[in-house]
Design an enzyme around this catalytic site. Structure first.
Site, PDB file in Angstrom:
ATOM      1  N   CYS A 131       0.851  -1.191   0.000  1.00  0.00           N
ATOM      2  CA  CYS A 131       0.000   0.000   0.000  1.00  0.00           C
ATOM      3  C   CYS A 131       0.881   1.233   0.000  1.00  0.00           C
ATOM      4  CB  CYS A 131      -0.933   0.037   1.203  1.00  0.00           C
ATOM      5  SG  CYS A 131      -1.939   1.537   1.178  1.00  0.00           S
ATOM      6  N   ASN A 193      -0.053  -4.279  -7.100  1.00  0.00           N
ATOM      7  CA  ASN A 193      -0.740  -3.196  -6.406  1.00  0.00           C
ATOM      8  C   ASN A 193      -0.554  -1.951  -7.276  1.00  0.00           C
ATOM      9  OD1 ASN A 193      -1.928  -1.464  -4.425  1.00  0.00           O
ATOM     10  ND2 ASN A 193      -1.272  -2.890  -2.833  1.00  0.00           N
TER      11      ASN A 193
HETATM   12  C1  LIG Z   1      -9.693   2.789  -4.225  1.00  0.00           C
HETATM   13  C2  LIG Z   1      -8.701   1.661  -4.141  1.00  0.00           C
HETATM   14  C3  LIG Z   1      -8.380   1.113  -2.903  1.00  0.00           C
HETATM   15  C4  LIG Z   1      -7.455   0.075  -2.804  1.00  0.00           C
HETATM   16  N1  LIG Z   1      -7.179  -0.472  -1.578  1.00  0.00           N
HETATM   17  C5  LIG Z   1      -6.338  -1.529  -1.483  1.00  0.00           C
HETATM   18  C6  LIG Z   1      -6.095  -2.167  -0.232  1.00  0.00           C
HETATM   19  O1  LIG Z   1      -6.678  -1.816   0.800  1.00  0.00           O
HETATM   20  N2  LIG Z   1      -5.212  -3.212  -0.185  1.00  0.00           N
HETATM   21  C7  LIG Z   1      -4.572  -3.652  -1.320  1.00  0.00           C
HETATM   22  O2  LIG Z   1      -3.787  -4.594  -1.244  1.00  0.00           O
HETATM   23  N3  LIG Z   1      -4.808  -3.089  -2.525  1.00  0.00           N
HETATM   24  C8  LIG Z   1      -5.656  -2.028  -2.626  1.00  0.00           C
HETATM   25  N4  LIG Z   1      -5.904  -1.465  -3.868  1.00  0.00           N
HETATM   26  C9  LIG Z   1      -5.190  -1.977  -5.054  1.00  0.00           C
HETATM   27  C10 LIG Z   1      -6.038  -2.973  -5.833  1.00  0.00           C
HETATM   28  O3  LIG Z   1      -6.377  -4.098  -5.047  1.00  0.00           O
HETATM   29  C11 LIG Z   1      -5.288  -3.441  -7.104  1.00  0.00           C
HETATM   30  O4  LIG Z   1      -4.070  -4.050  -6.717  1.00  0.00           O
HETATM   31  C12 LIG Z   1      -4.956  -2.311  -8.061  1.00  0.00           C
HETATM   32  O5  LIG Z   1      -5.941  -1.321  -8.029  1.00  0.00           O
HETATM   33  C13 LIG Z   1      -4.746  -2.779  -9.495  1.00  0.00           C
HETATM   34  O6  LIG Z   1      -5.886  -3.400 -10.038  1.00  0.00           O
HETATM   35  P1  LIG Z   1      -7.035  -2.600 -10.886  1.00  0.00           P
HETATM   36  O7  LIG Z   1      -6.318  -1.791 -11.915  1.00  0.00           O
HETATM   37  O8  LIG Z   1      -7.928  -3.654 -11.440  1.00  0.00           O
HETATM   38  O9  LIG Z   1      -7.731  -1.727  -9.892  1.00  0.00           O
HETATM   39  C14 LIG Z   1      -6.820  -0.419  -3.979  1.00  0.00           C
HETATM   40  C15 LIG Z   1      -7.155   0.128  -5.223  1.00  0.00           C
HETATM   41  C16 LIG Z   1      -8.085   1.154  -5.327  1.00  0.00           C
HETATM   42  C17 LIG Z   1      -8.421   1.713  -6.678  1.00  0.00           C
END
Ligand SMILES: Cc1cc2nc3c(=O)[nH]c(=O)nc-3n(C[C@H](O)[C@H](O)[C@H](O)COP(=O)(O)O)c2cc1C
Ligand SMILES: Cc1cc2nc3c(=O)[nH]c(=O)nc-3n(C[C@H](O)[C@H](O)[C@H](O)COP(=O)(O)OP(=O)(O)OC[C@H]3O[C@@H](n4cnc5c(N)ncnc54)[C@H](O)[C@@H]3O)c2cc1C
Ligand code: FES
Lengths: 306, 254
Positions: A131, A193
Site C-alpha cells: 500500500c 498493487n
Molecule cells: C480505491 C482503491 C483502494 C485500494 N485499496 C487496497 C487495499 O486496501 N489493499 C490492497 O492490497 N490493494 C488495494 N488497492 C489496489 C487494488 O487491489 C489493485 O491491486 C490495483 O488497483 C490494481 O488493479 P485494478 O487496476 O484492477 O484496480 C486499492 C485500489 C483502489 C483503486
C-alpha cells in the site's frame, strides 16, 4: 451441454473460478451484492485491514487520469476485530472464498493480525506489502528483498491459513522480490498493487490529492502488470494471482496466459458493477467455444516470439 | 445489462453550458426522490474510467430528469449525446432529503449547480410555507426559476454581479430573511454550505445539507468519498449526499 472446469486451486484453497474481487475496490462485498450474485465469484479480497481502526487520509482521495485513476484512501478500515465480528458472518453466507488483505505498521502487527485471523473461517491471507498511501509499514517492507523475506517468514511461522504476498510494482525487479517471498515460505503471490503517481492542478500549483501522491490503477497500468506477471511466472513456482486494469474477459485471459492462476478485478468494477460476474459468465462461454475443458490448460500458455 | 440503460427523450440547453436531459428508465424514475443522484458514464471508450455523479432534478412515471453543467472532460463528452441515444446510468444512489407533514415553514437554498436537488425538493414537498433562495453568478446563468415559482411562496434570487435580483451572495440574503423555519434544505458550493450550516446551528434551526465529494464507485465500496462527521468518517455516496447539519462542517467549532 459440455461441462467445463473453471475451478482453480491456490495453496490448497479451491476457488470455483479464477475471478476474485480486488482488495479495496469491493469493500466487504455488501454493496456489490446488490448488483452481482456473490456466490458466482471465485472469491473476494476484502479491504485492507489494520490491527486498529484507521480513518484514512483527508479528501480529495481520488483523481482521474487517462484510462486510470489515482487513489489515496490510506487504508481506512474498521480494524481486524470489527471485521471478524461484523463482516465474517456476512461473507460466510456465500460460496465465494474470503481472502483477508492484511496491512501492518510493523512485523508484530502482521503477526498479531495473523494470530487473530487464525481462529476464524477466512480462507486465505493476502499480506499487503504494497500500500503506497500510508506513512509506515506496508510498502516500506515491500520494496526491499529483506523486508519481504522477514515479514513473510514471520507470518508463515504463525499462520494456520495459506499466505499469499501482495507485491508492489514500485521496485526495480519484481521477480527478485517474488523469489524472496517464495524463499520465505509464501504459498503464492498477488500482483500488482498500484503504481505511485501524482496529478497537479495547474491553476493552484498543488497536487489534486490531499496526500500529494496516490496509487495509479485501471486500464492504464495493465500492460505493466501483464509484463510483471510474465516476469514473476518465470522466476517462481508458487501460484500467481494477477491484476491491474482488467475490464473484460480478454484482459483477464492476458494475465492467465502470462502465468496467473487467477485474477483480481479492481477499479473497473466502479464503471461496471456487474463486471466480476460477467467475466465468469464470459469465461465459461469462451471455454465451451474453444474446447478448453480445464482453465489450468491456459495458465502460463504464453508462446513468446522468436 | 439493460438495467443501466436510460434513453434520452429530450435534450435542452438551459443556459450556454447547462444541459437538461429527460431520460427514460422506469426503475430509476420509480426509485428517485429529492436529493438522490445518478452515476453517469460519459464516454464509451476507456479513456474516462469513472462515472460522473449528477443529481436527479425530477422524476415521474418512467422518466427522470437531470441537468449538468459542462465543466471538464466528462461533462464535455456527455454533451455530445443526442435525443434517442442510450446512456449508461447507475442509480438512483445515496440518501436524499426527508420531509415531514408537521413542518409549517421551510426554506430551500441552492447555489450554482447545487440548485437541482433543492428545486426537486421544493416541487415535491408540500403542505407548508416554502421559501426558496437561489444564488447564481450572473443573470445569464439563471435557470429553472420560471417553473419553480408556482411551487413556492417566496422566491428570493441573487446574482454575485448584481445583474439580477439581490446583488451579492445568497447567503447574505438568506441571513436577512431567515425566520423560524422548521427545516432548511441546502445545496451549493462548500463555502456557502458551511456558512449557512453554521448560522443555522447557532440559531437552533434544523437543516439538511447535500455535500459534494469526488467519487469512485458511487455505492460505498471504495471509500474515496470520505467526509468527517460527528459520528466519525462517513461516505458521501452512501451515507449522503444529504446529511443532517448537526453532523457536518464540525471542524474548528468545538
Ligand atoms: C480505491 C482503491 C483502494 C485500494 N485499496 C487496497 C487495499 O486496501 N489493499 C490492497 O492490497 N490493494 C488495494 N488497492 C489496489 C487494488 O487491489 C489493485 O491491486 C490495483 O488497483 C490494481 O488493479 P485494478 O487496476 O484492477 O484496480 C486499492 C485500489 C483502489 C483503486
Ligand atoms: C452528489 C453529487 C451531485 C451532483 N449533481 C450535479 C448536478 O446535478 N449537475 C451538475 O452539473 N453537476 C453535479 N455534480 C458535480 C459533477 O459531478 C461534476 O461537475 C462532474 O463530475 C465534473 O466532471 P468533468 O469530467 O466534466 O470535470 P473534471 O473536472 O474533468 O472531472 C475530473 C474528475 O473530477 C471529478 N470532479 C470534478 N469536479 C467535481 C465536483 N465538483 N464534484 C465531484 N467530483 C468532481 C469528476 O467526477 C472526475 O472524476 C454533482 C456532484 C456530486 C458529488
Ligand atoms: S465513491 Fe466509492 S465509497 Fe463513495
Amino acid at each position: 451441454m459440455k461441462h467445463v472446469n473453471t475451478s482453480v486451486n491456490i495453496a490448497g484453497v479451491t476457488f470455483s473460478n479464477p475471478v476474485i474481487a480486488a482488495s479495496g475496490t469491493y469493500g466487504f462485498g455488501r454493496e456489490y451484492g446488490n448488483y452481482v450474485d456473490l456466490n458466482k465469484l471465485g472469491g473476494i479480497s476484502v479491504k485492507g485491514l489494520t490491527l486498529l481502526p484507521r480513518e484514512g487520509n483527508m479528501p480529495p482521495r481520488i483523481a482521474e487520469t487517462p484510462s486510470g485513476m489515482l487513489n489515496s484512501v490510506g487504508l481506512e478500515n474498521p480494524g481486524v476485530e470489527r471485521f471478524i465480528s461484523d463482516e465474517i458472518p456476512f461473507l460466510s453466507q456465500y460460496d465465494l472464498k474470503t481472502i483477508v488483505n492484511v496491512a501492518g505498521n510493523s512485523i508484530e502487527d502482521y503477526v498479531n493480525m495473523t494470530l487473530k485471523l487464525n481462529e476464524t473461517s477466512v480462507d486465505m491471507l493476502e499480506i499487503n506489502l504494497s500500500c503506497p498511501n500510508v506513512k509506515h509499514g506496508c510498502v516500506s517492507f515491500g520494496v526491499s528483498e529483506q523486508g519481504v523475506y522477514e515479514v513473510t517468514k514471520a507470518v508463515k511461522e504463525v499462520s494456520k491459513k495459506p499466505v499469499i504476498i501482495k507485491l508492489t510494482p514500485n521496485v526495480t525487479s519484481i521477480a527478485s522480490i517474488a523469489y524472496k517471498a517464495q524463499d520465505a515460505g509464501a504459498d503464492g503471490v498477488s500482483l500488482i498493487n498500484t503504481i505511485t503517481g501524482m496529478k497537479i492542478n495547474v491553476k493552484t500549483r498543488r497536487p489534486v490529492l490531499y496526500n500529494n501522491t496516490g496509487g495509479l490503477s485501471g486500464p492504464a497500468i495493465r500492460p505493466i502488470a501483464v509484463r510483471m506477471v510474465h516476469e514473476v511466472y518465470q522466476a517462481i513456482d508458487i501460484p500467481i494471482i494477477g491484476m491491474g486494469g482488467i475490464t473484460c474477459l480478454s484482459d483477464a485471459l492476458e494475465f492467465i496466459i502470462a502465468g496467473a492462476s487467477a485474477v483480481m478485478i479492481g477499479t473497473y468494477n466502479f464503471m461496471n458493477p456487474y463486471l466480476c460476474e460477467q467475466i465468469v459468465i464470459d469465461l465459461i462461454d469462451y471455454m465451451k467455444h474453444n474446447n478448453i475443458d480445464n482453465i489450468k490448460e491456459m495458465v502460463g500458455s504464453l508462446r513468446l516470439n522468436g | 445489462m439493460n438495467l443501466l440503460k436510460s434513453k434520452i427523450i429530450e435534450k435542452k440547453m438551459l443556459t450556454h453550458d447547462n444541459i437538461r436531459l429527460v431520460l427514460e428508465n422506469k426503475e430509476i424514475a420509480g426509485k428517485s426522490y429529492p436529493g438522490v443522484f445518478v452515476n453517469v458514464r460519459c464516454c464509451h471508450s476507456d479513456e474516462l474510467i469513472l462515472r460522473r455523479p449528477i443529481s436527479v432534478l425530477d422524476a415521474y412515471e418512467d422518466r427522470y430528469e437531470i441537468v449538468f453543467k459542462v465543466m471538464g472532460k466528462g461533462t464535455e463528452r456527455l454533451a455530445y449525446f443526442e435525443t434517442g441515444d442510450l446512456l449508461d446510468v447507475l442509480g438512483p444512489l445515496g440518501k436524499g432529503f426527508t420531509f415531514s407533514q408537521n413542518y409549517r415553514k421551510v426554506a430551500f437554498i441552492g447555489g450554482g449547480i447545487g440548485i437541482f436537488p433543492v428545486v426537486y425538493a421544493a416541487k415535491q414537498f408540500h403542505g407548508c410555507q416554502k421559501d426558496f433562495f437561489a444564488g447564481f453568478k450572473t443573470k445569464e446563468e439563471i435557470m429553472l426559476m420560471e417553473s419553480l415559482k408556482q411551487h413556492v411562496d417566496h422566491l428570493y434570487l441573487s446574482t454575485d454581479d448584481g445583474s439580477e435580483g439581490y446583488p451579492g451572495f445568497i447567503t447574505d440574503l438568506f441571513m436577512e430573511k431567515m425566520t423560524d423555519y422548521d427545516m432548511v434544505y441546502i445545496c451549493g458550493p462548500a463555502v456557502m454550505e458551511e456558512k449557512i450550516v453554521k448560522t443555522l446551528r447557532k440559531n437552533k434551526i434544523k437543516g439538511q445539507v447535500s455535500l459534494e465529494e469526488r467519487m469512485g464507485c458511487g455505492i460505498g465500496a471504495c471509500l474515496v468519498c470520505a467526509c468527517k462527521t460527528s459520528h466519525g468518517i462517513r461516505h458521501v455516496c452512501k451515507d449522503g449526499p444529504v446529511f443532517d447539519i448537526e453532523d457536518v462542517f464540525i471542524e474548528d467549532e468545538k
